[in-house]
Design an enzyme around this catalytic site. Structure first.
Site, PDB file in Angstrom:
ATOM      1  N   LYS A  79     -34.832 -21.534  33.732  1.00 18.65           N
ATOM      2  CA  LYS A  79     -35.649 -21.595  35.268  1.00 18.65           C
ATOM      3  C   LYS A  79     -37.227 -21.403  34.977  1.00 18.65           C
ATOM      4  O   LYS A  79     -37.942 -21.816  35.780  1.00 18.65           O
ATOM      5  CB  LYS A  79     -35.241 -20.268  36.220  1.00 18.65           C
ATOM      6  CG  LYS A  79     -33.869 -20.764  36.823  1.00 18.65           C
ATOM      7  CD  LYS A  79     -33.607 -19.677  37.854  1.00 18.65           C
ATOM      8  CE  LYS A  79     -32.215 -20.024  38.485  1.00 18.65           C
ATOM      9  NZ  LYS A  79     -31.809 -18.980  39.456  1.00 18.65           N
ATOM     10  N   ASP A 116     -34.045 -20.241  45.709  1.00 22.47           N
ATOM     11  CA  ASP A 116     -33.181 -18.861  45.846  1.00 22.47           C
ATOM     12  C   ASP A 116     -33.965 -17.807  46.693  1.00 22.47           C
ATOM     13  O   ASP A 116     -33.408 -17.199  47.245  1.00 22.47           O
ATOM     14  CB  ASP A 116     -33.253 -18.153  44.511  1.00 22.47           C
ATOM     15  CG  ASP A 116     -32.415 -19.151  43.348  1.00 22.47           C
ATOM     16  OD1 ASP A 116     -31.580 -19.510  44.035  1.00 22.47           O
ATOM     17  OD2 ASP A 116     -32.463 -18.633  42.150  1.00 22.47           O
TER      18      ASP A 116
HETATM   19  P1  NAP Z   1     -30.455 -11.539  34.734  1.00 20.63           P
HETATM   20  O1  NAP Z   1     -31.965 -11.954  34.620  1.00 20.63           O
HETATM   21  O2  NAP Z   1     -29.681 -11.599  33.287  1.00 20.63           O
HETATM   22  O3  NAP Z   1     -30.598 -10.083  35.060  1.00 20.63           O
HETATM   23  C1  NAP Z   1     -29.646  -9.078  35.280  1.00 20.63           C
HETATM   24  C2  NAP Z   1     -30.248  -7.568  35.583  1.00 20.63           C
HETATM   25  O4  NAP Z   1     -29.002  -6.870  35.999  1.00 20.63           O
HETATM   26  C3  NAP Z   1     -30.952  -7.086  34.495  1.00 20.63           C
HETATM   27  O5  NAP Z   1     -31.704  -6.084  34.926  1.00 20.63           O
HETATM   28  C4  NAP Z   1     -29.781  -6.405  33.891  1.00 20.63           C
HETATM   29  O6  NAP Z   1     -30.112  -5.086  33.198  1.00 20.63           O
HETATM   30  C5  NAP Z   1     -28.926  -5.966  35.081  1.00 20.63           C
HETATM   31  N1  NAP Z   1     -27.607  -5.388  34.716  1.00 20.63           N
HETATM   32  C6  NAP Z   1     -26.749  -6.159  34.219  1.00 20.63           C
HETATM   33  N2  NAP Z   1     -25.622  -5.585  34.219  1.00 20.63           N
HETATM   34  C7  NAP Z   1     -25.725  -4.458  34.510  1.00 20.63           C
HETATM   35  C8  NAP Z   1     -24.898  -3.292  34.980  1.00 20.63           C
HETATM   36  N3  NAP Z   1     -23.497  -3.502  34.678  1.00 20.63           N
HETATM   37  N4  NAP Z   1     -25.300  -2.228  35.526  1.00 20.63           N
HETATM   38  C9  NAP Z   1     -26.423  -2.287  35.911  1.00 20.63           C
HETATM   39  N5  NAP Z   1     -27.605  -3.160  35.603  1.00 20.63           N
HETATM   40  C10 NAP Z   1     -26.979  -4.109  35.123  1.00 20.63           C
HETATM   41  O7  NAP Z   1     -29.622 -12.120  35.733  1.00 20.63           O
HETATM   42  P2  NAP Z   1     -30.116 -12.719  37.311  1.00 20.63           P
HETATM   43  O8  NAP Z   1     -30.604 -14.229  36.915  1.00 20.63           O
HETATM   44  O9  NAP Z   1     -31.223 -11.979  37.721  1.00 20.63           O
HETATM   45  O10 NAP Z   1     -28.814 -12.845  38.038  1.00 20.63           O
HETATM   46  C11 NAP Z   1     -28.320 -11.632  38.420  1.00 20.63           C
HETATM   47  C12 NAP Z   1     -26.801 -12.012  39.229  1.00 20.63           C
HETATM   48  O11 NAP Z   1     -27.203 -12.562  40.281  1.00 20.63           O
HETATM   49  C13 NAP Z   1     -26.063 -12.882  38.484  1.00 20.63           C
HETATM   50  O12 NAP Z   1     -24.564 -12.465  38.747  1.00 20.63           O
HETATM   51  C14 NAP Z   1     -26.321 -14.256  39.017  1.00 20.63           C
HETATM   52  O13 NAP Z   1     -25.193 -14.955  39.183  1.00 20.63           O
HETATM   53  C15 NAP Z   1     -26.441 -13.568  40.769  1.00 20.63           C
HETATM   54  N6  NAP Z   1     -27.099 -14.748  41.274  1.00 20.63           N
HETATM   55  C16 NAP Z   1     -26.683 -15.173  42.371  1.00 20.63           C
HETATM   56  C17 NAP Z   1     -27.314 -16.269  43.296  1.00 20.63           C
HETATM   57  C18 NAP Z   1     -26.616 -16.628  44.560  1.00 20.63           C
HETATM   58  O14 NAP Z   1     -27.012 -17.994  44.872  1.00 20.63           O
HETATM   59  N7  NAP Z   1     -25.444 -16.092  44.967  1.00 20.63           N
HETATM   60  C19 NAP Z   1     -28.513 -16.514  42.806  1.00 20.63           C
HETATM   61  C20 NAP Z   1     -29.017 -16.262  41.693  1.00 20.63           C
HETATM   62  C21 NAP Z   1     -28.478 -15.343  41.057  1.00 20.63           C
HETATM   63  P3  NAP Z   1     -30.734  -5.085  31.699  1.00 20.63           P
HETATM   64  O15 NAP Z   1     -32.051  -5.655  31.894  1.00 20.63           O
HETATM   65  O16 NAP Z   1     -30.897  -3.490  31.523  1.00 20.63           O
HETATM   66  O17 NAP Z   1     -29.787  -5.748  30.911  1.00 20.63           O
END
Ligand code: NAP
Length: 294
Positions: A79, A116
């Protein structure tokens, strides 16, 4: 797959192509969503998903340009990487530093947007009045949390947004990057383990971490379900499974819940409108998703 749930797309010499680029993409629901909508509108468009390695992002965007694709979606981890390859990006894509939608405009110009943001906001609209001037907690500090924080700051105007982060430095970075949209200093950061009081006080709790995603369906980003109550809304961005442990536990304590699938459909609808000029027939999309998961 039965004959009833197979989405047939007409493909011929005049078909306009749209693709998803990311790595991985094989789990994606986007082809199902968009092809169901194209079919319903009788549009000669087809949507495919293509795995693109990090080293090939530039070549992939050049390919979209050369092959005159109508547009594309972009998913993790590309992205950010697509941005320098595009002719222009929208104000909101610039603000969150991420593009999830590419649209081909006149003279082949490729423009990037971030749907998003609208996708997150659409399911929240019925609650917007209630959330204005209320405290909100966002769990996570990744790309999704950044888009959520921008959406809340610019459209909902809550009293306070607490970014609860396992790695607080990442949340501090988001707060610094979004400072220009935060005139009332609503954004603040809390280490994950010390935000229980804030979660209890919050009108909205958003899970922007992947915790609870298939196959780890017994995980939850919040291990204190007793903190949830009937005057709260709990919104899980995770969409696989639809009903996560977080949402089940929040619902059991009377909270209103919003599934990540609602955001997924709304972000897709916002992209679809840009490629086709039409409003996505979301009832058809819901039906296709229901059939595919049954
Ligand atoms: P990302 O950039 O990898 O960020 C994930 C974040 O979650 C990081 O801050 C990470 O912390 C934290 N994290 C991971 N596992 C954790 C846990 N067990 N406990 C606490 N914190 C945790 O991912 P992203 O792109 O932001 O996406 C996050 C989620 O949103 C994904 O599941 C994605 O599929 C979902 N999403 C959904 C949509 C939709 O349309 N529904 C759209 C976008 C994203 P650290 O930095 O410490 O590792």
């Amino acid at each position: 797959m039965t004959a009833a749930n197979r989405i047939l797309v007409p493909v011929d010499a005049r078909t306009s192509l749209v693709t998803l680029i990311g790595d991985p993409v094989s789990h994606s629901l986007s082809p199902l969503i968009h092809n169901a909508a194209f079919r319903e509108h009788d549009l000669n468009f087809a949507y495919v998903a293509m795995r693109v390695e990090e080293s090939a992002v530039s070549a992939a965007v050049a390919g979209l340009r050369a092959l005159e694709f109508a547009g594309a979606n972009v998913t993790a981890p590309h992205k950010q990487a697509v941005i320098p390859e595009l002719d222009r990006i929208s104000e909101q894509a610039r603000a969150v530093g991420a593009v999830n939608t590419i649209v081909r405009h006149e003279h082949g110009r490729l423009e990037g947007d971030n749907t998003d943001i609208a996708g997150f906001l659409t399911p929240l609209l019925p609650y917007a009045d209630r959330l204005r001037s209320a405290p909100i907690t966002v769990l996570g500090a990744g790309g999704a949390a950044r888009a959520v924080a921008y959406a809340l700051l610019t459209s909902i105007h809550p009293e306070r947004i607490t970014l609860a982060a396992r790695t607080p430095e990442k949340a501090e970075r988001i707060a610094a990057d979004l400072a220009e949209f935060d005139a009332s200093a609503a954004l603040n950061v809390s280490p994950y383990e010390s935000c229980r009081d804030e979660v209890r006080r919050s009108s909205l709790i958003v899970n922007a971490t992947p915790a609870g995603t298939h196959p780890n369906v017994d995980d939850t980003p919040w291990t204190h379900p007793e903190d949830f109550s009937s005057d709260q809304i709990v919104y899980d961005l995770v969409y696989n499974p639809r009903e996560t442990r977080l949402l089940r536990e929040a619902y059991d304590r009377g909270a209103a819940t919003i599934e990540g699938l609602e955001m997924l459909i709304s972000q897709a609808a916002a992209a679809y409108a840009q490629w086709t000029g039409r409003e996505m027939p979301t009832h058809v999309v819901r039906e296709a998703l229901r059939i595919s998961s049954s």
